[in-house]
Design a protein around this motif. Structure first.
Motif, PDB file in Angstrom:
ATOM      1  N   GLY A  97      10.144  -4.910  14.773  1.00 53.32           N
ATOM      2  CA  GLY A  97      11.123  -4.436  13.798  1.00 53.32           C
ATOM      3  C   GLY A  97      10.784  -3.075  13.244  1.00 53.32           C
ATOM      4  N   TYR A  98      11.413  -2.773  12.134  1.00 48.37           N
ATOM      5  CA  TYR A  98      11.182  -1.518  11.423  1.00 48.37           C
ATOM      6  C   TYR A  98      10.752  -1.833   9.995  1.00 48.37           C
ATOM      7  CZ  TYR A  98      13.918   0.714  15.129  1.00 48.37           C
ATOM      8  OH  TYR A  98      14.394   1.162  16.337  1.00 48.37           O
ATOM      9  N   GLU A  99       9.764  -1.114   9.521  1.00 47.05           N
ATOM     10  CA  GLU A  99       9.356  -1.193   8.130  1.00 47.05           C
ATOM     11  C   GLU A  99       9.978   0.004   7.419  1.00 47.05           C
ATOM     12  OE1 GLU A  99       7.919  -3.902   7.263  1.00 47.05           O
ATOM     13  OE2 GLU A  99       7.375  -4.537   9.277  1.00 47.05           O
ATOM     14  N   HIS A 100      10.625  -0.248   6.285  1.00 49.44           N
ATOM     15  CA  HIS A 100      11.321   0.800   5.549  1.00 49.44           C
ATOM     16  C   HIS A 100      10.553   1.131   4.274  1.00 49.44           C
ATOM     17  CE1 HIS A 100      15.111   0.505   7.932  1.00 49.44           C
ATOM     18  NE2 HIS A 100      14.610  -0.696   8.173  1.00 49.44           N
ATOM     19  N   PHE A 101      10.370   2.419   4.036  1.00 49.15           N
ATOM     20  CA  PHE A 101       9.631   2.910   2.877  1.00 49.15           C
ATOM     21  C   PHE A 101      10.489   3.935   2.146  1.00 49.15           C
ATOM     22  CE2 PHE A 101       6.564   1.433   5.923  1.00 49.15           C
ATOM     23  CZ  PHE A 101       5.555   0.845   5.167  1.00 49.15           C
ATOM     24  N   LEU A 102      10.359   3.969   0.818  1.00 50.29           N
ATOM     25  CA  LEU A 102      11.163   4.856  -0.014  1.00 50.29           C
ATOM     26  C   LEU A 102      10.257   5.651  -0.942  1.00 50.29           C
ATOM     27  CD1 LEU A 102      14.033   5.671  -1.065  1.00 50.29           C
ATOM     28  CD2 LEU A 102      13.820   3.760  -2.671  1.00 50.29           C
ATOM     29  N   HIS A 103      10.570   6.950  -1.089  1.00 45.26           N
ATOM     30  CA  HIS A 103       9.829   7.789  -2.031  1.00 45.26           C
ATOM     31  C   HIS A 103      10.526   7.744  -3.373  1.00 45.26           C
ATOM     32  CE1 HIS A 103       8.466  11.742  -3.782  1.00 45.26           C
ATOM     33  NE2 HIS A 103       7.354  11.062  -3.599  1.00 45.26           N
ATOM     34  N   ARG A 104       9.785   7.345  -4.411  1.00 46.32           N
ATOM     35  CA  ARG A 104      10.350   7.223  -5.759  1.00 46.32           C
ATOM     36  C   ARG A 104       9.726   8.232  -6.717  1.00 46.32           C
ATOM     37  NH1 ARG A 104      10.109   0.821  -5.171  1.00 46.32           N
ATOM     38  NH2 ARG A 104      12.205   0.517  -4.347  1.00 46.32           N
ATOM     39  N   GLY A 105       9.176   9.309  -6.178  1.00 45.54           N
ATOM     40  CA  GLY A 105       8.612  10.362  -7.007  1.00 45.54           C
ATOM     41  C   GLY A 105       7.121  10.236  -7.272  1.00 45.54           C
ATOM     42  N   GLU A 106       6.514   9.126  -6.862  1.00 45.88           N
ATOM     43  CA  GLU A 106       5.082   8.922  -7.104  1.00 45.88           C
ATOM     44  C   GLU A 106       4.247   9.789  -6.169  1.00 45.88           C
ATOM     45  OE1 GLU A 106       1.828   5.268  -7.026  1.00 45.88           O
ATOM     46  OE2 GLU A 106       3.956   4.818  -6.840  1.00 45.88           O
ATOM     47  N   ARG A 107       3.078  10.199  -6.668  1.00 48.36           N
ATOM     48  CA  ARG A 107       2.129  10.989  -5.872  1.00 48.36           C
ATOM     49  C   ARG A 107       0.739  10.422  -6.110  1.00 48.36           C
ATOM     50  NH1 ARG A 107       4.735  15.351  -3.971  1.00 48.36           N
ATOM     51  NH2 ARG A 107       2.938  16.619  -3.530  1.00 48.36           N
ATOM     52  N   THR A 108      -0.172  10.641  -5.159  1.00 50.82           N
ATOM     53  CA  THR A 108      -1.556  10.212  -5.305  1.00 50.82           C
ATOM     54  C   THR A 108      -2.469  11.244  -4.678  1.00 50.82           C
ATOM     55  OG1 THR A 108      -3.064   8.334  -5.069  1.00 50.82           O
ATOM     56  CG2 THR A 108      -1.695   8.866  -3.157  1.00 50.82           C
ATOM     57  N   ARG A 109      -3.718  11.228  -5.066  1.00 48.61           N
ATOM     58  CA  ARG A 109      -4.700  12.171  -4.524  1.00 48.61           C
ATOM     59  C   ARG A 109      -5.569  11.430  -3.508  1.00 48.61           C
ATOM     60  NH1 ARG A 109      -5.912  17.151  -5.417  1.00 48.61           N
ATOM     61  NH2 ARG A 109      -4.601  17.359  -7.247  1.00 48.61           N
ATOM     62  N   VAL A 110      -5.627  11.964  -2.292  1.00 47.60           N
ATOM     63  CA  VAL A 110      -6.442  11.404  -1.205  1.00 47.60           C
ATOM     64  C   VAL A 110      -7.268  12.534  -0.611  1.00 47.60           C
ATOM     65  CG1 VAL A 110      -6.417  10.245   1.041  1.00 47.60           C
ATOM     66  CG2 VAL A 110      -4.707   9.643  -0.688  1.00 47.60           C
ATOM     67  N   ASP A 111      -8.580  12.377  -0.621  1.00 50.97           N
ATOM     68  CA  ASP A 111      -9.486  13.399  -0.077  1.00 50.97           C
ATOM     69  C   ASP A 111      -9.182  14.791  -0.643  1.00 50.97           C
ATOM     70  OD1 ASP A 111     -10.790  11.469   1.461  1.00 50.97           O
ATOM     71  OD2 ASP A 111      -9.442  11.783   3.163  1.00 50.97           O
ATOM     72  N   GLY A 112      -8.909  14.861  -1.942  1.00 47.60           N
ATOM     73  CA  GLY A 112      -8.659  16.140  -2.594  1.00 47.60           C
ATOM     74  C   GLY A 112      -7.278  16.716  -2.368  1.00 47.60           C
ATOM     75  N   GLN A 113      -6.422  15.983  -1.675  1.00 48.84           N
ATOM     76  CA  GLN A 113      -5.068  16.468  -1.373  1.00 48.84           C
ATOM     77  C   GLN A 113      -4.055  15.567  -2.074  1.00 48.84           C
ATOM     78  OE1 GLN A 113      -4.191  16.307   2.812  1.00 48.84           O
ATOM     79  NE2 GLN A 113      -2.486  17.712   2.655  1.00 48.84           N
ATOM     80  N   GLU A 114      -3.079  16.150  -2.763  1.00 57.95           N
ATOM     81  CA  GLU A 114      -2.050  15.370  -3.430  1.00 57.95           C
ATOM     82  C   GLU A 114      -0.937  15.039  -2.445  1.00 57.95           C
ATOM     83  OE1 GLU A 114       0.967  16.153  -6.983  1.00 57.95           O
ATOM     84  OE2 GLU A 114      -1.139  16.242  -7.585  1.00 57.95           O
ATOM     85  N   LEU A 115      -0.660  13.731  -2.283  1.00 58.54           N
ATOM     86  CA  LEU A 115       0.320  13.269  -1.304  1.00 58.54           C
ATOM     87  C   LEU A 115       1.446  12.499  -1.974  1.00 58.54           C
ATOM     88  CD1 LEU A 115      -2.072  11.729   1.395  1.00 58.54           C
ATOM     89  CD2 LEU A 115      -1.228  14.069   1.254  1.00 58.54           C
ATOM     90  N   PRO A 116       2.686  12.673  -1.492  1.00 62.11           N
ATOM     91  CA  PRO A 116       3.769  11.807  -1.938  1.00 62.11           C
ATOM     92  C   PRO A 116       3.501  10.376  -1.457  1.00 62.11           C
ATOM     93  CG  PRO A 116       4.623  13.745  -0.813  1.00 62.11           C
ATOM     94  CD  PRO A 116       3.151  13.713  -0.586  1.00 62.11           C
ATOM     95  N   VAL A 117       3.857   9.389  -2.285  1.00 63.32           N
ATOM     96  CA  VAL A 117       3.669   7.980  -1.947  1.00 63.32           C
ATOM     97  C   VAL A 117       5.026   7.368  -1.638  1.00 63.32           C
ATOM     98  CG1 VAL A 117       2.950   5.729  -2.826  1.00 63.32           C
ATOM     99  CG2 VAL A 117       1.613   7.768  -3.377  1.00 63.32           C
ATOM    100  N   TYR A 118       5.113   6.699  -0.503  1.00 60.58           N
ATOM    101  CA  TYR A 118       6.315   5.979  -0.099  1.00 60.58           C
ATOM    102  C   TYR A 118       6.000   4.493  -0.176  1.00 60.58           C
ATOM    103  CZ  TYR A 118       8.540  10.239   1.586  1.00 60.58           C
ATOM    104  OH  TYR A 118       9.128  11.472   1.666  1.00 60.58           O
ATOM    105  N   THR A 119       6.844   3.749  -0.903  1.00 60.86           N
ATOM    106  CA  THR A 119       6.632   2.324  -1.140  1.00 60.86           C
ATOM    107  C   THR A 119       7.528   1.505  -0.219  1.00 60.86           C
ATOM    108  OG1 THR A 119       6.180   2.833  -3.454  1.00 60.86           O
ATOM    109  CG2 THR A 119       6.654   0.541  -2.928  1.00 60.86           C
ATOM    110  N   TRP A 120       6.949   0.439   0.338  1.00 63.48           N
ATOM    111  CA  TRP A 120       7.691  -0.454   1.234  1.00 63.48           C
ATOM    112  C   TRP A 120       8.838  -1.101   0.476  1.00 63.48           C
ATOM    113  CZ3 TRP A 120       8.742  -5.707   1.404  1.00 63.48           C
ATOM    114  CH2 TRP A 120       9.194  -6.194   2.618  1.00 63.48           C
TER     115      TRP A 120
END
Length: 69
Positions: A38-61
């Motif tokens: 199948g397909y897993e669907h993710f949506l960006h709701r404006g949240e961001r997180t820091r990973v390895d010093g880089q700020e990334l947009p977070v997409y929630t299932w």
């Protein structure tokens, strides 16, 4: 065109960690990720997180759909 690295959270526990980081076009609100039968669907709701010093947009299932035959 430049692309943005994003992080996916939620969804199936067996989704490999390397599939949880993608590169997408800027402004992309939804991601439809093929996984298994199948397909897993993710949506960006404006949240961001820091990973390895880089700020990334977070997409929630949000849901799973089957692949049409």
């Amino acid at each position: 065109m430049s692309y943005v690295k994003v992080m996916l959270i939620g969804g199936p526990n067996h989704l490999p960690s390397e599939r949880r980081f993608l590169t997408v076009a800027p402004g992309c609100e939804k991601i439809k990720l093929p996984f298994g039968s199948g397909y897993e669907h993710f949506l960006h709701r404006g949240e961001r997180t820091r990973v390895d010093g880089q700020e990334l947009p977070v997409y929630t299932w949000i849901m799973r759909t089957a692949i049409a035959e």
